[in-house]
Design a protein around this motif. Structure first.
Motif, PDB file in Angstrom:
ATOM      1  N   ASP A   1      -0.756  11.223   1.107  1.00 39.61           N
ATOM      2  CA  ASP A   1      -0.453  12.668   1.543  1.00 39.61           C
ATOM      3  C   ASP A   1       0.716  12.826   2.115  1.00 39.61           C
ATOM      4  OD1 ASP A   1      -2.187  15.028   2.478  1.00 39.61           O
ATOM      5  OD2 ASP A   1      -1.151  14.537   4.299  1.00 39.61           O
ATOM      6  N   GLU A   2       1.276  13.917   2.000  1.00 38.56           N
ATOM      7  CA  GLU A   2       2.777  14.150   2.602  1.00 38.56           C
ATOM      8  C   GLU A   2       3.077  13.835   4.197  1.00 38.56           C
ATOM      9  OE1 GLU A   2       5.467  15.481   1.057  1.00 38.56           O
ATOM     10  OE2 GLU A   2       4.640  15.259  -0.736  1.00 38.56           O
ATOM     11  N   SER A   3       2.058  13.952   4.994  1.00 37.22           N
ATOM     12  CA  SER A   3       2.070  13.690   6.129  1.00 37.22           C
ATOM     13  C   SER A   3       2.031  12.199   6.478  1.00 37.22           C
ATOM     14  CB  SER A   3       0.629  14.249   7.074  1.00 37.22           C
ATOM     15  OG  SER A   3      -0.516  13.741   6.554  1.00 37.22           O
ATOM     16  N   VAL A   4       1.799  11.338   5.629  1.00 36.45           N
ATOM     17  CA  VAL A   4       1.809  10.100   5.804  1.00 36.45           C
ATOM     18  C   VAL A   4       3.032   9.325   5.746  1.00 36.45           C
ATOM     19  CG1 VAL A   4       0.743   7.687   4.945  1.00 36.45           C
ATOM     20  CG2 VAL A   4      -0.759   9.767   5.194  1.00 36.45           C
ATOM     21  N   TYR A   5       3.861   9.970   4.570  1.00 35.80           N
ATOM     22  CA  TYR A   5       5.171   9.191   4.477  1.00 35.80           C
ATOM     23  C   TYR A   5       6.133   9.176   5.496  1.00 35.80           C
ATOM     24  CZ  TYR A   5       4.091   9.248  -0.777  1.00 35.80           C
ATOM     25  OH  TYR A   5       3.549   9.172  -2.010  1.00 35.80           O
ATOM     26  N   GLY A   6       6.860   7.911   5.783  1.00 41.42           N
ATOM     27  CA  GLY A   6       7.901   7.867   6.631  1.00 41.42           C
ATOM     28  C   GLY A   6       9.133   8.674   6.303  1.00 41.42           C
ATOM     29  N   VAL A   7      10.350   8.825   7.357  1.00 41.33           N
ATOM     30  CA  VAL A   7      11.409   9.459   7.127  1.00 41.33           C
ATOM     31  C   VAL A   7      12.246   8.709   6.157  1.00 41.33           C
ATOM     32  CG1 VAL A   7      13.381  10.219   8.054  1.00 41.33           C
ATOM     33  CG2 VAL A   7      11.432  10.077   9.354  1.00 41.33           C
ATOM     34  N   ASN A   8      12.422   9.209   4.998  1.00 42.80           N
ATOM     35  CA  ASN A   8      13.309   8.656   3.823  1.00 42.80           C
ATOM     36  C   ASN A   8      12.501   7.680   3.083  1.00 42.80           C
ATOM     37  OD1 ASN A   8      15.860   9.996   4.532  1.00 42.80           O
ATOM     38  ND2 ASN A   8      16.377   8.515   6.239  1.00 42.80           N
ATOM     39  N   GLU A   9      11.213   7.591   3.216  1.00 36.81           N
ATOM     40  CA  GLU A   9      10.485   6.807   2.390  1.00 36.81           C
ATOM     41  C   GLU A   9      10.063   7.529   0.948  1.00 36.81           C
ATOM     42  OE1 GLU A   9       6.151   4.475   2.468  1.00 36.81           O
ATOM     43  OE2 GLU A   9       6.416   5.977   3.727  1.00 36.81           O
ATOM     44  N   PRO A  10      10.555   6.831  -0.305  1.00 38.61           N
ATOM     45  CA  PRO A  10      10.481   7.445  -1.605  1.00 38.61           C
ATOM     46  C   PRO A  10       9.140   7.647  -1.675  1.00 38.61           C
ATOM     47  CG  PRO A  10      11.773   5.211  -1.535  1.00 38.61           C
ATOM     48  CD  PRO A  10      10.989   5.302  -0.281  1.00 38.61           C
TER      49      PRO A  10
ATOM     50  N   GLY B   1       1.038  -1.210   0.016  1.00 40.77           N
ATOM     51  CA  GLY B   1      -0.106   0.033   0.021  1.00 40.77           C
ATOM     52  C   GLY B   1       0.907   1.355  -0.145  1.00 40.77           C
ATOM     53  N   ARG B   2       2.316   1.314   0.294  1.00 39.95           N
ATOM     54  CA  ARG B   2       3.017   2.339   0.133  1.00 39.95           C
ATOM     55  C   ARG B   2       4.620   1.736  -0.074  1.00 39.95           C
ATOM     56  NH1 ARG B   2       2.479   4.813   5.635  1.00 39.95           N
ATOM     57  NH2 ARG B   2       4.127   5.932   4.943  1.00 39.95           N
ATOM     58  N   PRO B   3       5.383   2.700  -0.450  1.00 35.53           N
ATOM     59  CA  PRO B   3       6.724   2.131  -0.684  1.00 35.53           C
ATOM     60  C   PRO B   3       7.508   1.644   0.433  1.00 35.53           C
ATOM     61  CG  PRO B   3       6.285   4.484  -1.504  1.00 35.53           C
ATOM     62  CD  PRO B   3       5.141   4.187  -0.515  1.00 35.53           C
ATOM     63  N   ASN B   4       7.362   1.929   1.626  1.00 32.49           N
ATOM     64  CA  ASN B   4       8.046   1.101   2.724  1.00 32.49           C
ATOM     65  C   ASN B   4       7.649  -0.466   2.811  1.00 32.49           C
ATOM     66  OD1 ASN B   4       9.604   3.033   3.742  1.00 32.49           O
ATOM     67  ND2 ASN B   4       8.382   3.739   5.336  1.00 32.49           N
TER      68      ASN B   4
ATOM     69  N   GLY C   1       6.340   8.904  -5.052  1.00 34.02           N
ATOM     70  CA  GLY C   1       6.066   8.570  -6.249  1.00 34.02           C
ATOM     71  C   GLY C   1       6.202   7.109  -6.512  1.00 34.02           C
ATOM     72  N   ASP C   2       6.445   7.153  -7.914  1.00 31.56           N
ATOM     73  CA  ASP C   2       6.663   5.691  -8.420  1.00 31.56           C
ATOM     74  C   ASP C   2       7.926   5.014  -8.243  1.00 31.56           C
ATOM     75  OD1 ASP C   2       4.051   5.598  -9.614  1.00 31.56           O
ATOM     76  OD2 ASP C   2       4.779   6.054 -11.472  1.00 31.56           O
ATOM     77  N   PHE C   3       8.196   3.721  -7.841  1.00 34.66           N
ATOM     78  CA  PHE C   3       9.427   3.169  -7.498  1.00 34.66           C
ATOM     79  C   PHE C   3      10.213   2.818  -8.473  1.00 34.66           C
ATOM     80  CE2 PHE C   3      11.896   0.232  -4.777  1.00 34.66           C
ATOM     81  CZ  PHE C   3      11.754   0.710  -3.783  1.00 34.66           C
ATOM     82  N   SER C   4      11.377   3.663  -8.684  1.00 32.85           N
ATOM     83  CA  SER C   4      12.183   3.503  -9.690  1.00 32.85           C
ATOM     84  C   SER C   4      13.401   2.614  -9.600  1.00 32.85           C
ATOM     85  CB  SER C   4      12.904   4.983  -9.913  1.00 32.85           C
ATOM     86  OG  SER C   4      13.662   5.037  -8.967  1.00 32.85           O
ATOM     87  N   PRO C   5      14.240   2.235 -10.842  1.00 30.40           N
ATOM     88  CA  PRO C   5      15.486   1.537 -10.609  1.00 30.40           C
ATOM     89  C   PRO C   5      16.338   1.918  -9.646  1.00 30.40           C
ATOM     90  CG  PRO C   5      15.056   1.970 -13.038  1.00 30.40           C
ATOM     91  CD  PRO C   5      14.044   3.021 -12.269  1.00 30.40           C
ATOM     92  N   ASN C   6      16.445   3.394  -9.569  1.00 33.60           N
ATOM     93  CA  ASN C   6      17.459   3.772  -8.371  1.00 33.60           C
ATOM     94  C   ASN C   6      16.989   3.483  -7.111  1.00 33.60           C
ATOM     95  OD1 ASN C   6      19.184   5.066  -9.979  1.00 33.60           O
ATOM     96  ND2 ASN C   6      18.255   6.752  -9.899  1.00 33.60           N
ATOM     97  N   ASP C   7      15.435   3.498  -6.676  1.00 32.67           N
ATOM     98  CA  ASP C   7      15.081   2.894  -5.523  1.00 32.67           C
ATOM     99  C   ASP C   7      15.381   1.187  -5.160  1.00 32.67           C
ATOM    100  OD1 ASP C   7      13.891   5.485  -4.861  1.00 32.67           O
ATOM    101  OD2 ASP C   7      12.173   4.869  -6.031  1.00 32.67           O
ATOM    102  N   VAL C   8      15.324   0.647  -6.464  1.00 38.00           N
ATOM    103  CA  VAL C   8      15.611  -0.797  -6.299  1.00 38.00           C
ATOM    104  C   VAL C   8      17.065  -0.946  -5.922  1.00 38.00           C
ATOM    105  CG1 VAL C   8      15.928  -2.947  -7.477  1.00 38.00           C
ATOM    106  CG2 VAL C   8      13.773  -1.510  -7.868  1.00 38.00           C
TER     107      VAL C   8
ATOM    108  N   GLU D   1      11.415  -8.357   5.199  1.00 36.15           N
ATOM    109  CA  GLU D   1       9.831  -8.704   5.644  1.00 36.15           C
ATOM    110  C   GLU D   1       9.445 -10.300   4.873  1.00 36.15           C
ATOM    111  OE1 GLU D   1       7.663  -7.814   7.674  1.00 36.15           O
ATOM    112  OE2 GLU D   1       9.293  -6.203   8.320  1.00 36.15           O
ATOM    113  N   LEU D   2      10.748 -10.846   4.160  1.00 33.38           N
ATOM    114  CA  LEU D   2      10.496 -11.884   3.179  1.00 33.38           C
ATOM    115  C   LEU D   2      10.378 -13.057   4.119  1.00 33.38           C
ATOM    116  CD1 LEU D   2      10.242 -12.016   0.093  1.00 33.38           C
ATOM    117  CD2 LEU D   2      12.770 -12.320  -0.016  1.00 33.38           C
ATOM    118  N   TYR D   3       9.437 -14.056   3.758  1.00 35.26           N
ATOM    119  CA  TYR D   3       9.419 -15.335   4.338  1.00 35.26           C
ATOM    120  C   TYR D   3      10.583 -16.192   4.253  1.00 35.26           C
ATOM    121  CZ  TYR D   3       7.023 -19.795   5.972  1.00 35.26           C
ATOM    122  OH  TYR D   3       6.653 -20.857   6.548  1.00 35.26           O
TER     123      TYR D   3
END
Length: 184
Positions: free
Chosen positions: A78-87, A40-43, A89-96, A53-55
């Motif tokens: 919403d901006e208030s929902v993101y965690g510290v350092n949580e990307p 539901g979110r990047p984290n 927008g969309d999850f990019s190759p740099n995020d991977v 979190e992987l089994y």
């Protein structure tokens, strides 16, 4: 329950629940164990890609997401929902590159453009054994059928990853956009 033939992490992106449920049901019917992760979110995705979190003993990871231009489509929070350092927008190759630690895993990224070379290389650099995904925009039914045929060949017919990939590609013309990357 007897020991399953393999364990699959089914990582379900936003708005991908119907085909994820079909994939899960089929793999379990074939004899595999499926652990589902609802993203539901990047984290949430980071938790899986980092391995935290992987089994244990997961053999395969299906990243069942919508994709666009080589990125995983993520919900806008919403901006208030993101965690510290949580990307954001969309999850990019740099995020991977930043978060993924997937030593020896086999990945099926089953969403539009998730098989482009830049994204595949980011996953391969994380330690993956193999990475599979379409480099264009397949029809949703075709993407579902690719996943089903791929796992049918692996579980039922005891094919190698490469052999199962090649057989799944023969299902119809839509499958020609699926690409296979393997660590040498």
């Amino acid at each position: 329950m007897s020991k399953p033939d393999l364990t699959v992490a089914l990582v379900c992106g936003p708005d991908c629940d119907m085909d994820s449920n079909a994939i899960r049901s089929a793999i379990e019917y074939f004899g595999g164990r499926v652990i589902t992760y609802w993203i539901g979110r990047p984290n949430d995705l980071i938790g899986v890609l980092s391995g935290e979190e992987l089994y244990p003993d997961t053999d395969y990871i299906i990243l069942n997401f919508h994709g666009d231009e080589g990125q995983f489509v993520m919900p806008e929070l919403d901006e208030s929902v993101y965690g510290v350092n949580e990307p954001k927008g969309d999850f990019s190759p740099n995020d991977v590159k930043r978060f993924a630690k997937l030593k020896d895993k086999i990945i099926l990224a089953n969403g539009c453009t998730l098989g482009v070379p830049l994204l595949a290389q980011a996953f391969m650099d994380s330690g993956c054994q193999a990475y599979i995904g379409p480099d264009d925009y397949p029809d949703g039914n075709a993407a579902l059928m690719f996943a089903l045929r791929f796992f049918y060949e692996i579980i039922q017919n005891k094919k190698s990853v490469k052999e199962a990939f090649e057989l799944a590609k023969t299902t119809d013309e839509e499958m020609s956009m699926y690409q296979f990357y393997e660590r040498k």
